[in-house]
Design an enzyme around this catalytic site. Structure first.
Site, PDB file in Angstrom:
ATOM      1  N   LYS A  85       8.070   3.532  -0.621  1.00  0.00           N
ATOM      2  CA  LYS A  85       6.730   3.590  -1.043  1.00  0.00           C
ATOM      3  C   LYS A  85       6.168   5.298  -1.048  1.00  0.00           C
ATOM      4  O   LYS A  85       6.417   5.796   0.098  1.00  0.00           O
ATOM      5  CB  LYS A  85       6.206   2.448  -0.435  1.00  0.00           C
ATOM      6  CG  LYS A  85       4.361   2.901  -0.811  1.00  0.00           C
ATOM      7  CD  LYS A  85       3.641   1.924  -0.147  1.00  0.00           C
ATOM      8  CE  LYS A  85       2.474   1.311  -0.580  1.00  0.00           C
ATOM      9  NZ  LYS A  85       1.945   0.516   0.467  1.00  0.00           N
ATOM     10  N   SER A 160      -1.522  -2.902  -1.448  1.00  0.00           N
ATOM     11  CA  SER A 160      -1.032  -2.390  -2.440  1.00  0.00           C
ATOM     12  C   SER A 160       0.219  -1.568  -2.626  1.00  0.00           C
ATOM     13  O   SER A 160       0.997  -0.721  -3.372  1.00  0.00           O
ATOM     14  CB  SER A 160      -1.528  -0.763  -1.484  1.00  0.00           C
ATOM     15  OG  SER A 160      -0.803  -0.703  -0.757  1.00  0.00           O
ATOM     16  N   SER A 184      -0.761  -4.934   2.837  1.00  0.00           N
ATOM     17  CA  SER A 184       0.096  -4.313   1.823  1.00  0.00           C
ATOM     18  C   SER A 184       1.636  -4.939   1.974  1.00  0.00           C
ATOM     19  O   SER A 184       2.605  -4.459   0.355  1.00  0.00           O
ATOM     20  CB  SER A 184      -0.355  -2.944   1.977  1.00  0.00           C
ATOM     21  OG  SER A 184      -1.676  -2.818   0.879  1.00  0.00           O
TER      22      SER A 184
HETATM   23  N1  GLN Z   1      -5.569  -4.538   0.078  1.00  0.00           N
HETATM   24  C1  GLN Z   1      -6.003  -4.016   1.167  1.00  0.00           C
HETATM   25  C2  GLN Z   1      -6.440  -2.632   1.145  1.00  0.00           C
HETATM   26  O1  GLN Z   1      -6.959  -2.798  -0.323  1.00  0.00           O
HETATM   27  C3  GLN Z   1      -4.438  -3.840   2.326  1.00  0.00           C
HETATM   28  C4  GLN Z   1      -4.186  -2.461   1.706  1.00  0.00           C
HETATM   29  C5  GLN Z   1      -3.197  -2.048   2.952  1.00  0.00           C
HETATM   30  O2  GLN Z   1      -2.901  -2.615   3.527  1.00  0.00           O
HETATM   31  N2  GLN Z   1      -2.820  -0.811   2.577  1.00  0.00           N
HETATM   32  O3  GLN Z   1      -7.453  -2.640   1.890  1.00  0.00           O
END
Ligand code: GLN
Length: 514
Positions: A85, A160, A184
């Site tokens: 990532k 994400s 994420s």
């Molecule tokens: N979807 C969550 C957010 O927008 C989690 C993001 C993540 O785990 N990086 O914060």
């Protein structure tokens, strides 16, 4: 050996050890696959990658083959390629965090996770797409265009870390690294039919992981099987003196736990179904697949109990104060003076530092990032600190206590991973709250620092899209995720007559994305 991209990492490692194939062959097959299906966001390809390092990956593969030939592999996974990532620093390779503000940045050092991958001999195929600074649940907040779900190219791959999940689901990489601050790794796993693990907080080094929210972030494996996640977790996990929150304790035996679980026996394991993580807001098909998974665990010998975690209903609200607070502070360093891309304001002859900062941050950050900076700055401001941030921290403590009480009654907790299957691209983009709700079930684990895994639970809607089941364990008991996850996976694969991903309609059997 044929169909190299269709094998699991464990199978590839065995084939390498047996001399049936080479890392160069495996790496080239994946690079070919990337060239065939990844494309760009605009061309309608999967667009899992922001940067592909064909030359570097092949050089690392050649080195791996030499080590194997000399009889001294660096690890069990030596020569098995991986995608990373784009939030983890990679020496000599671009690292953008999906943001314009880091466009063109080439880190001078490796994150510890990346250094460990290199040390173990895994060729790095490239960097995967993500929501900007890991804020989002659909990868649509990437400044470089969205990633598409390999099950249906008109749908989101989760976020994400949608790039990592899609790369693994589309057979572009056998393994990937994601990061999970609120879900994420696990939510993209659920909506792409892959396995994702968020380790215990402090179990995997955060050194070189560009911080979203330091107290919540954790890097972890994204794979197609539970065993592959265990193999990868053992490579990246363990104490790191460069991270002050890293736990100075050996990892429990994860691969052993996965192998033990794969025998399908869960006798003596107490599984707690969390009452608050289900029901309203969850798609009926997601709930049916979850119930089937619970039934299979009972069949495997587990004892199922219902547990209540009454404060989980406040987890999302607490998270969306704590996360923006930490994020606004972390992102303050992108001032275009010391960090980040510099944009000069239009029409100012001798712009002041403040004007340059304003223009740079305006052009460099997307809407979701700005929204959270505003929210976080507000929550931390002196007049409101106690009412918002302080209050959210108290809720966080109550959530940890709920977990502690639940783990008195159960060895692991289970729930659906995400409330819905993959939605259409664009469907929730203008509705931040709808987007935030995707993490309803995953966020409590981050707030309490406990580990979680998402395992595919089956096809959950009329369009034949996958869903996931989440298993949570107490901090430092990551081995339980692998034992229970592998047992569940074995039972489900047996039920389906093969891996779920073989049923993905957008993936033609000849390897091309339809
Ligand atoms: N979807 C969550 C957010 O927008 C989690 C993001 C993540 O785990 N990086 O914060």
């Amino acid at each position: 050996m044929s169909g190299l991209t269709r094998h699991t990492a464990a199978e590839l490692a065995d084939a390498l050890a047996a001399g049936e194939t080479t890392s160069v062959e495996i790496t080239r097959a994946h690079l070919d696959r990337i060239a065939e299906v990844d494309g760009t966001a605009a061309s309608g390809g999967v667009h899992a990658f922001l940067h592909v390092d064909a030359e570097g990956a092949l050089a690392q593969a050649r080195a791996a083959d030499e080590r194997r030939a000399a009889g001294s592999p660096a690890s069990a996974l030596d020569g098995v390629p991986i995608a990373v990532k784009d939030v983890l620093a990679t020496e000599g390779l671009p690292t953008t965090c999906g943001s314009r503000i880091l466009e063109g940045w080439i880190p001078p050092y490796d994150a510890t996770v990346v250094a460990r991958l290199r040390r173990a001999g895994l060729p790095i195929l490239g960097k995967t797409n993500m929501d900007e600074f890991a804020m989002g649940s659909s990868t649509e907040h990437s400044a470089y265009g969205p990633t598409r779900n390999p099950w249906d190219l008109d749908r989101i791959p989760g976020g994400s870390g949608g790039g990592s999940a899609a790369a693994v689901a589309a057979f572009e990489a056998p393994l990937a690294i994601g990061t999970d601050t609120g879900g994420s790794i696990r939510q993209p796993g659920a909506v792409t039919g892959t396995v994702g693990v968020k380790p215990t907080y402090g179990g995997v080094s955060r050194y070189g992981l560009v911080a979203l929210a330091n107290s919540l972030d954790q890097a972890g494996p994204v794979t197609r099987t539970v065993l592959d996640s265990a193999l990868l977790h053992e490579v990246i996990g363990g104490h790191d003196p460069l991270d002050s929150t890293s736990i100075d304790q050996p990892l429990p035996p994860l691969v052993d736990a996965a192998r033990r679980g794969a025998t399908g026996d869960l006798t003596g394991v107490r599984v707690g179904v969390v009452r608050e993580l289900g029901g309203e807001g969850y798609q009926p098909g997601v709930l049916s697949r979850f119930q089937e998974s619970v039934d299979l665990m009972v069949k495997a010998g587990a004892e199922v109990v219902e547990v209540s975690c009454p404060h989980f209903v406040h987890a999302l609200a607490a998270y969306y104060l704590i996360l923006p607070a930490e994020a606004s502070s972390n992102l303050a360093k992108f001032d275009a003076m010391r960090y980040g891309r510099r944009v000069l304001p239009d029409g100012a002859d001798n712009p002041s530092a403040e004007q340059v900062m304003r223009a740079s941050r305006d052009a460099g950050f997307g809407d979701e990032v700005k929204r959270r900076i505003i929210l976080g700055t507000y929550a931390l401001s002196s007049g409101y600190y106690d009412a918002y941030y302080g209050q959210a921290q108290k809720v966080r403590t109550l959530i940890s206590r709920d977990f502690a009480a639940a783990f008195e009654k159960a060895d692991v907790l289970v729930s659906p991973t995400a409330p819905t299957t993959a939605f259409k691209l664009g469907e929730k983009l203008d509705d931040p709250i709808a987007m935030y709700l995707n993490d309803l079930a995953t966020i409590p684990a981050n707030l309490a620092g406990v580990p979680g895994i998402s395992v595919p639970s089956g096809l959950a809607d009329e369009d034949g899209l996958p869903a996931g089941v989440q298993v949570l364990a107490p901090a430092l008991a990551d081995d339980r995720l692998y034992r229970v996850g592998a047992a569940l996976e074995a039972a489900l694969v047996d039920k389906w007559g093969g891996p779920l991903l073989d049923r993905a309609p957008a993936l033609a059997t000849n390897g091309a994305v339809r």
